[in-house]
Design a protein around this motif. Structure first.
Motif, PDB file in Angstrom:
ATOM      1  N   ALA A 299       1.647  -5.066   0.390  1.00 19.14           N
ATOM      2  CA  ALA A 299       2.277  -3.942  -0.296  1.00 19.14           C
ATOM      3  C   ALA A 299       1.631  -3.635  -1.639  1.00 19.14           C
ATOM      4  CB  ALA A 299       3.772  -4.215  -0.486  1.00 19.14           C
ATOM      5  N   THR A 300       1.006  -4.604  -2.295  1.00 17.56           N
ATOM      6  CA  THR A 300       0.459  -4.353  -3.630  1.00 17.56           C
ATOM      7  C   THR A 300      -0.723  -3.395  -3.582  1.00 17.56           C
ATOM      8  OG1 THR A 300       1.185  -6.534  -4.379  1.00 17.56           O
ATOM      9  CG2 THR A 300      -0.520  -5.421  -5.685  1.00 17.56           C
ATOM     10  N   LEU A 301      -1.660  -3.629  -2.700  1.00 21.79           N
ATOM     11  CA  LEU A 301      -2.860  -2.803  -2.652  1.00 21.79           C
ATOM     12  C   LEU A 301      -2.775  -1.691  -1.611  1.00 21.79           C
ATOM     13  CD1 LEU A 301      -5.665  -5.478  -3.146  1.00 21.79           C
ATOM     14  CD2 LEU A 301      -4.681  -3.921  -4.829  1.00 21.79           C
ATOM     15  N   LEU A 302      -2.047  -1.904  -0.512  1.00 21.92           N
ATOM     16  CA  LEU A 302      -2.000  -0.907   0.553  1.00 21.92           C
ATOM     17  C   LEU A 302      -0.719  -0.083   0.547  1.00 21.92           C
ATOM     18  CD1 LEU A 302      -3.641  -2.786   3.552  1.00 21.92           C
ATOM     19  CD2 LEU A 302      -4.692  -1.291   1.850  1.00 21.92           C
TER      20      LEU A 302
ATOM     21  N   SER B 289       7.194   1.930  10.211  1.00 24.18           N
ATOM     22  CA  SER B 289       6.525   0.684  10.540  1.00 24.18           C
ATOM     23  C   SER B 289       6.759  -0.364   9.474  1.00 24.18           C
ATOM     24  CB  SER B 289       5.025   0.940  10.702  1.00 24.18           C
ATOM     25  OG  SER B 289       4.341  -0.270  10.922  1.00 24.18           O
ATOM     26  N   ALA B 290       6.749  -1.634   9.883  1.00 20.47           N
ATOM     27  CA  ALA B 290       6.749  -2.750   8.938  1.00 20.47           C
ATOM     28  C   ALA B 290       5.360  -3.355   8.813  1.00 20.47           C
ATOM     29  CB  ALA B 290       7.740  -3.819   9.385  1.00 20.47           C
ATOM     30  N   VAL B 291       4.462  -2.942   9.702  1.00 19.71           N
ATOM     31  CA  VAL B 291       3.054  -3.333   9.657  1.00 19.71           C
ATOM     32  C   VAL B 291       2.249  -2.048   9.615  1.00 19.71           C
ATOM     33  CG1 VAL B 291       1.167  -4.476  10.856  1.00 19.71           C
ATOM     34  CG2 VAL B 291       3.464  -5.474  10.921  1.00 19.71           C
ATOM     35  N   GLY B 292       1.500  -1.848   8.547  1.00 17.52           N
ATOM     36  CA  GLY B 292       0.778  -0.592   8.385  1.00 17.52           C
ATOM     37  C   GLY B 292      -0.446  -0.515   9.276  1.00 17.52           C
TER      38      GLY B 292
ATOM     39  N   LYS C 106       3.628   0.893   0.623  1.00 17.65           N
ATOM     40  CA  LYS C 106       4.892   0.697   1.329  1.00 17.65           C
ATOM     41  C   LYS C 106       4.650   0.481   2.823  1.00 17.65           C
ATOM     42  CE  LYS C 106       5.745   5.455   2.675  1.00 17.65           C
ATOM     43  NZ  LYS C 106       6.795   6.373   3.075  1.00 17.65           N
ATOM     44  N   ASN C 107       5.658  -0.093   3.463  1.00 17.32           N
ATOM     45  CA  ASN C 107       5.649  -0.260   4.920  1.00 17.32           C
ATOM     46  C   ASN C 107       4.503  -1.140   5.396  1.00 17.32           C
ATOM     47  OD1 ASN C 107       7.758   1.499   4.637  1.00 17.32           O
ATOM     48  ND2 ASN C 107       6.850   3.162   5.819  1.00 17.32           N
TER      49      ASN C 107
ATOM     50  N   GLY D 106       2.214  -6.934   7.198  1.00 15.63           N
ATOM     51  CA  GLY D 106       0.756  -6.997   7.214  1.00 15.63           C
ATOM     52  C   GLY D 106       0.178  -5.622   7.452  1.00 15.63           C
ATOM     53  N   ALA D 107      -1.113  -5.584   7.770  1.00 15.50           N
ATOM     54  CA  ALA D 107      -1.805  -4.319   7.975  1.00 15.50           C
ATOM     55  C   ALA D 107      -2.910  -4.498   9.005  1.00 15.50           C
ATOM     56  CB  ALA D 107      -2.384  -3.799   6.669  1.00 15.50           C
TER      57      ALA D 107
END
Length: 669
Positions: A119-122, A84-87, A124-125, A129-130
């Motif tokens: 990516a900093t707090l959550l 995924s590119a969005v977690g 890779k991938n 966004g998330a």
């Protein structure tokens, strides 16, 4: 349906995406919170429909599947290893693979949709966004309810939620949902309805206090999906008429679930959080391979996945000029999968196949600080280091001798990918109700080893991809909590993009072959106009194009083409109105409108799904302990494709359902 005004009260929007509770006014990110009431049965009760309340967000479980601001991942044609590119997260536990996602929502507290790299707090991938699905935390006072529903597609729904206190420190909440429907597509081969639903979802949560300073939340969930597979491809005109012709009757079984335990301990000046997660899924799906009534081709996919993750973090507490957070994260996944495709004249055991076995170990350390260095001014900075190791075995077999996946062979590889992911934000509180901010971030999506083989028979290894993004935002929240407005402009450069390229119509590779750019704006707001009238709206604009993309196999150039699964315009609006009508009864009605401009399914932009407008409506009546609601999904019977495939000799598609009418009855206790 809401029973009273408090069910839709516009409480302050709280975000946890940045790993600490912040109001939407204070958090220097672009995020939308979809309240759990909006995802209840009869409303936007699928992930696909729920995320469309956020601007510039697109979900297609047969595609990317999550796309934000044009940043997406490989679709089903990218093989079994779809990163995924969005977690997607469930209570903070990462869910890496699309077949572990849930089509239907069940008893959610809220959905947080963060746009831009996280990516900093959550980790890779999350370069696009998330999306975090947050379940209710029981305290013994929550409402219990039993819902039954029927719909005109032969649908039936039963859902039970139950909460009670087990002691003065511990409470439990359980939810279970069963759905069935006959389907919405006519299979002209035998006259049966297909595209059916047969799902069972369940979850149980224990939460409470271990000591005066220690809280816990333990959750176990399970999903059984025996729906018929959903990929009812047909010639485009037939698909839009909700018809297909398949002689190969599908077989589909999907199972997924997990366990999670969160423990929080307050030390006074700082707090410790531990999140332990275990999840797994398995599936076996066999479908028609030629999308016609001819007994020619069959296809199948089998997966068996397990994962374990552990996160520890320390964070400062209290009101101080400098807040800090540090954390460690470990993730391990064992994934085995195979894709099969061949002539149906051969037994399945002899079908050509791509076999894939991967172990993924990911370790990370991260930290962030929020520093109020002057009245109204705050500087936020963070950094994450990720070490991602993948050990993979890829094998191409063809006992039938047809070679549908290319030359047979076996390749193994052991690759490690590392990266630093920084972010920096500066915000200024104009006053107690307004804030502006600027944010820059670098996202990292791990490289990998695909299920395919290079032309020389070696492992098909591809490198990480990255995003560099900048956004500027303005937020307003009224003092009485009745109004909220947000505006964001953004720019993202997507580098070393992982794309699928074809060596032949059936032989694929993953290559770092593209560079892309996205620019856009986002507007969203909500307003409690009166004590019984609530309004919400969002608008997104994305100009997202390939800046450099030359297919290394065919030589085709896609420079200037639009990114896939990326409408240029998205718009949503919702209205909810309640009015007492006497004798303790409350009348309610509501409408949700979701608009998407046209978008493309592949980089060639060969076929465009035209703009669609989906309108969902509802009307209901509630007493003190009961409610009844009539709903209509897709009121105007809009037709649109959810997937597209160019077979060379013809174009095929899968259509979304048409109009559905139903009624739900709920008893509360």
């Amino acid at each position: 349906m809401a029973q009273d005004n408090e069910a839709f009260a516009l409480d302050p929007i709280v975000l946890t995406t940045r790993l600490r509770e912040q109001s939407a006014l204070d958090a220097p990110i672009a995020a939308t919170v979809v309240d759990g009431a909006q995802t209840a049965p009869g409303r936007s009760d699928t992930l696909e429909r729920a995320v469309r309340f956020a601007p510039n967000v697109f979900f297609n479980d047969q595609g990317g599947p999550l796309t934000i601001r044009g940043i997406t991942s490989l679709g089903i044609d990218g093989g079994v290893d779809r990163q995924s590119a969005v977690g997607l997260y469930i209570d903070g536990v990462y869910v890496p693979r699309p077949f572990s996602y849930r089509d239907f929502t069940l008893d959610l507290d809220r959905i947080e949709i963060a746009r831009g790299s996280q990516a900093t707090l959550l980790g890779k991938n999350t370069i696009g966004g998330a999306v975090n699905l947050i379940t209710p935390t029981p305290d013994g006072t929550g409402e219990s309810a039993l819902t039954f529903g029927v719909s005109d597609d032969g649908g039936a729904l039963a859902q039970l939620t139950y909460e009670t206190a087990l002691s003065d420190r511990v409470a439990v909440r359980a939810a279970v949902q069963a759905r069935r429907s006959d389907g919405y597509v006519t299979n002209t081969f035998n006259g049966d309805y297909v595209g059916d639903i047969d799902t069972l979802l369940g979850r149980i949560t224990l939460a409470g206090e271990l000591t005066d300073d220690t809280t816990f939340k333990f959750t176990a969930d399970y999903n059984r999906d025996d729906s018929d597979g959903g990929l009812w491809f047909a010639l485009i005109d037939d698909a839009l008429d909700l018809e297909a012709t398949h002689d190969f009757l599908p077989e589909a079984e999907v199972r997924n679930g997990g366990l999670s335990l969160r423990i929080d301990h307050d030390f006074g000046d700082f707090a410790l959080t531990s999140i332990t997660g275990w999840r797994a899924h398995e599936l076996e799906i066999f479908l028609d391979g030629d999308f016609t009534g001819a007994d020619q081709l069959g296809q199948g996919q089998i997966e068996d996945q397990t994962q374990f993750s552990q996160e520890f973090r320390l964070a400062s507490t209290g009101d101080r000029p400098l807040d800090w957070l540090v954390g460690l994260y470990a993730f391990y996944e064992d994934f085995e999968a195979e894709q099969r495709f061949d002539l149906t004249s051969f037994p399945r055991s002899q079908w050509s196949a791509g076999l894939f076995d991967q172990q993924n170990t990911s370790l990370a350390a991260y930290g962030s600080v929020d520093w109020e260095f002057a009245p109204g001014w705050e500087l936020s900075a963070g950094l994450r280091y990720t070490n991602d190791r993948k050990e993979t075995r890829s094998e191409i077999t063809s006992p039938s001798g047809t070679g549908f996946f290319g030359a047979t062979g076996v390749a193994t590889a052991d690759q490690t990918f590392t990266a630093f992911s920084p972010e920096l934000a500066l915000s200024y509180a104009i006053d107690d109700q307004q804030r502006v901010y600027g944010r820059i971030a670098r996202g990292f999506k791990s490289g990998g080893i695909s299920p395919f083989l290079d032309p020389d028979g070696g492992a098909n290894v591809y490198d990480p991809e990255t995003t560099n993004s900048i956004e500027l935002g303005y937020r307003f929240a009224s003092a009485d909590g009745r109004a909220f407005f947000g505006a964001t402009v953004f720019a993202t450069d997507w580098e070393n993009q992982q794309v699928r390229v074809n060596v032949s119509p059936t032989i694929r590779l993953i290559e770092n072959a593209a560079e892309s750019r996205a620019r856009g704006i986002e507007l969203e707001g909500r307003y409690e106009a009166t004590d019984g009238l609530w309004l919400g709206a969002s608008y997104g604009y994305t100009d997202a194009t390939y800046q450099s993309f030359r297919d290394p196999t065919t030589g085709a150039e896609y420079d200037g083409n639009r990114l896939v699964y990326t409408p240029e315009h998205t718009f949503s609006a919702s209205v909810d109105w309640q009015q007492p009508v006497g004798n303790g009864l409350i009348f309610s009605t509501g409408l949700d409108l979701q608009y998407q401009s046209g978008f493309f399914f592949n980089p060639s932009n060969a076929f465009k799904q035209e703009a669609t407008t989906i309108v969902d409506a509802r009307i209901g009546l509630a007493g003190e302990i009961w409610s009844a609601e009539l709903f209509v999904d897709n009121l105007t019977d809009e037709r649109a494709l959810t997937n597209y495939f160019d077979f060379g000799f013809a174009e095929f598609g899968v259509a979304a359902p048409g109009r559905t009418v139903g009624v739900n009855f709920t008893a509360r206790f």
